[in-house]
Structures are given as C-alpha cells and as structure tokens.
Write an enzyme that holds these catalytic residues in place. Sequence first.
Site, PDB file in Angstrom:
ATOM      1  N   TYR A 150       0.820  -1.214   0.000  1.00  0.00           N
ATOM      2  CA  TYR A 150       0.000   0.000   0.000  1.00  0.00           C
ATOM      3  C   TYR A 150       0.853   1.264   0.000  1.00  0.00           C
ATOM      4  O   TYR A 150       0.375   2.356  -0.261  1.00  0.00           O
ATOM      5  CB  TYR A 150      -0.941   0.036   1.210  1.00  0.00           C
ATOM      6  N   LYS A 201       3.571 -15.174   1.558  1.00  0.00           N
ATOM      7  CA  LYS A 201       3.562 -16.043   0.383  1.00  0.00           C
ATOM      8  C   LYS A 201       5.013 -16.257  -0.033  1.00  0.00           C
ATOM      9  O   LYS A 201       5.439 -15.833  -1.116  1.00  0.00           O
ATOM     10  CB  LYS A 201       2.757 -15.384  -0.749  1.00  0.00           C
ATOM     11  N   ASP A 234      -2.793 -17.923   1.381  1.00  0.00           N
ATOM     12  CA  ASP A 234      -3.998 -18.549   0.798  1.00  0.00           C
ATOM     13  C   ASP A 234      -4.459 -19.716   1.666  1.00  0.00           C
ATOM     14  O   ASP A 234      -5.662 -19.889   1.923  1.00  0.00           O
ATOM     15  CB  ASP A 234      -3.752 -18.993  -0.656  1.00  0.00           C
ATOM     16  N   ASP A 258      -5.106  -7.076   5.832  1.00  0.00           N
ATOM     17  CA  ASP A 258      -6.349  -6.382   5.488  1.00  0.00           C
ATOM     18  C   ASP A 258      -7.438  -7.418   5.191  1.00  0.00           C
ATOM     19  O   ASP A 258      -8.556  -7.354   5.706  1.00  0.00           O
ATOM     20  CB  ASP A 258      -6.062  -5.514   4.239  1.00  0.00           C
ATOM     21  N   ASP A 262     -10.531  -9.058   8.056  1.00  0.00           N
ATOM     22  CA  ASP A 262     -11.962  -8.948   7.754  1.00  0.00           C
ATOM     23  C   ASP A 262     -12.612 -10.333   7.715  1.00  0.00           C
ATOM     24  O   ASP A 262     -13.746 -10.511   8.150  1.00  0.00           O
ATOM     25  CB  ASP A 262     -12.188  -8.244   6.408  1.00  0.00           C
TER      26      ASP A 262
END
Length: 376
Positions: A150, A201, A234, A258, A262
């Site tokens: 970001y 990852k 994942d 992020d 959630d």
Amino acid sequence: MAKTGMFKTQAKRILILPGDGIGPEVMSEVRRVVDWLTRKRKIAFEITERPVGGASIDAFGTPLTDDTMALALHSDAVLLGAVGGPKWDNLPFEKKPERGLLRLRKEMELFANLRPAVVFDALAEASTLKLEVVKGLDIMILRELVGGVYFGEPRGITTLPDGTRKGVNTQVYTTPEIERIARVAFDLARKRGKKVCSVEKANVMESGVLWREVVQDVHDREAKDIALSHMYADNCAMQLVRNPRQFDVIVTDNLFGDLLSDCAAMLTGSLGMLPSASLGAADAAGRRKAMYEPVHGSAPDIAGQGLANPLATLLSFGMMLRYSFDMGAEADLIERATAAVLDQGYRSADIMQPGKTKVSTTGMGDAILKALDQIG
Ligand code: NAD
C-alpha cells in the site's frame, strides 16, 4: 476531568475523539464506564475530548487540527469513535473526514494493528459458520499497518509506447519493519495462548521469503518460549474458515492482514462487536503510542436513532486498559460484563435474535453498568 490528588497512581491521559454519525452516541456509553472505573476502582483518568473528521471540518474547516494532532501525540492513548458521512462525501480528497484518521495513524507511527476475533457464547449462532467451528473462538490478527504494497515505491499508472497502460504497486519490507511487528506478535502471544502463526507467500514472493526468515530469527533470538509456525496466506484464508480455533496470534503484512482480519471478523457475525487497537514503537520507558477504535464506521443510516451498538467501542476501551495501561483485571472486567449482558439476553438492534430483549444504545450502557456493579 478526573482529579489526580485522591488517587495513588498518575492519571491516565486519554484523548477521546468521538467523530461523526454514531461515534458520539457510542462514546457517551463508554464515558459512563470510564466514570464507573473512577468511582468504583479509584482509577484516575484525565480525559480530553475533541472533534475529528466531519465534526472537525464543520468546526474548524479541517478533519484534524494541529492542536488535536499534538494532543494525540502527548496522550497516553487515543480512543476514536468513527468518522465520515454523506454530508462530507463530495469534499476534495485532502479535506475528507478519513484524512484525519490517516494523519493520526501516520504521525503517531502506528505500525501494528490488532484485530481480535472473539465469539461470545451468546452470539455464536450469529456466525455464518457452524456453531461447533466457532464456539469459544478467541484469536488475534496482527497486521503490519504502515508498510508493504500500500505504500511501496515505485507505484502509479503509466502509458506505454504502444498506448496501453501499466499499473504498478510494489511490495516492500525491510528487516527492521519485520522485526518490530514480529516482536509485537511474540509479546501478544506471551499474554495469550503462546502461539504465533506468521503468514506470507514465501512460495512466490521474495518479500515473503525475507518475512519468514526475519520472523524466525526474532523468534530464535528472543522468543523461544513461543511456538512459532509459518503458513502461506492462501492456506491461512482456508484454515480460518475451516478450523479457526487452531490459531492464537496470526502475524502478517499489510495486504494479507487487510483481507484476513476482515475474514476473521466475520467469523464472529457482527460488526457492532468488533474492537481494534493500533500501536506504535515502544519508547525508552516501554510505552507505545496507541489508538483504539471500533472496526465499524459512522453508520449514518442509523445515526441519532439510539440503534447503535456501543460494545465494539467499549471493548476497544478494554483493549486500551490491557495494552496501554497494563490493567488486565479491569480489561477482563469489561469483557466479562459484555459477556454477562449478552447472556442475560440484552441485544441492540444489529445483534437482535428472537426471544431476546431489544435495547437502545443507552439501554445497552445501562445493562453494562448494572453488570459491572454485580461482578465488579
Ligand atoms: P459502517 O460500518 O458505518 O456501517 C455498515 C453497516 O453496519 C450499516 O448498516 C450500519 O448501520 C451497521 N453498523 C455499523 N456499526 C454499527 C453499530 N455499532 N451498531 C449497529 N449497527 C452498526 O460502514 P459504511 O456504511 O460502509 O460507512 C459509513 C461511513 O463510515 C462512511 O462515511 C465511511 O467512510 C465511514 N467509515 C469510517 C470508518 C472509521 O472511522 N474507522 C470505518 C469504516 C467506514
């Protein structure tokens, strides 16, 4: 403002920023609990309250004044309601209510975002997952908040010689950035279930390879008492919905955090119940700059109607007691009072279930104070 003379310890200086929409309504109920702690537990708080977001735009023409920013930097902790609403939606980007929030996070250098996902027994059926999967869930997602894709450079959209366009963002992490978030993860785990799962990852991203190596190094040097595991992001998303109770603390970067926070939040079934904390680096005395806020927004659709659930903000205040003031007993008290009112069947509109007692925002505050009187 609470006076300090009658109390043994130095007053805790809290800056309260109620914000917009339901922010002031839910904050009023938290103020009643702060007063209760002062009265019954003789804890001194020095409270300062200021507008932020749209309320600050209306009063001062800016979503966060320099004066309020300075107060935030000099407080022991900040408690924020929520900002934003349709009234300010059409302002230019730099003037929007959310800019106030971003400035607070940036100038306080809040790099660690704590998002607990706790399923209260009384609400376990509100989850979209099966009861036996989520009952008793109590996990913590720790998200790195100021680095990664970001913020990484280069970034932007360019036009190529053939007229097509290219969008670029860069995932970047340095050793110190990974070390400091890893340390927060191990500290948190020490106060909880003593397990950390680090998520990246590393199979496809070099930044993930470095992340894994650095977290492992910090563990081996400083946190051998904590069980550390590593998982690809994942797989972690899958495991969170398959068997979320396998986790204690999950530490991950800005982007994966992020998404995963959630996802974990929804295991609990209700936005009105979700607290959060954002912490900065520790100073020489071990104190961290910190801001606590509910995960939900300003909910303009229900503002001013007494429908807002104040529990997410109350639980955020509970996190402040635990993480900024080391008042674990008082934080436990707030969590136990919350569980008690839910067990007694009190529900705000957002968590209403058949056969339960619907209460307003203030009604929920009343129930919490009664429970505190009973158990405190
Ligand atoms: P929201 O979280 O405000 O509301 C989403 C839905 O959940 C709404 O139906 C709302 O009524 C309900 N809800 C939220 N909190 C609740 C509570 N405590 N009790 C009962 N019901 C609750 O998200 P949104 O509608 O996408 O955004 C509304 C405004 O809030 C926008 O201006 C947005 O920019 C802002 N926002 C601010 C923050 C923040 O201050 N941290 C976070 C998210 C959104």
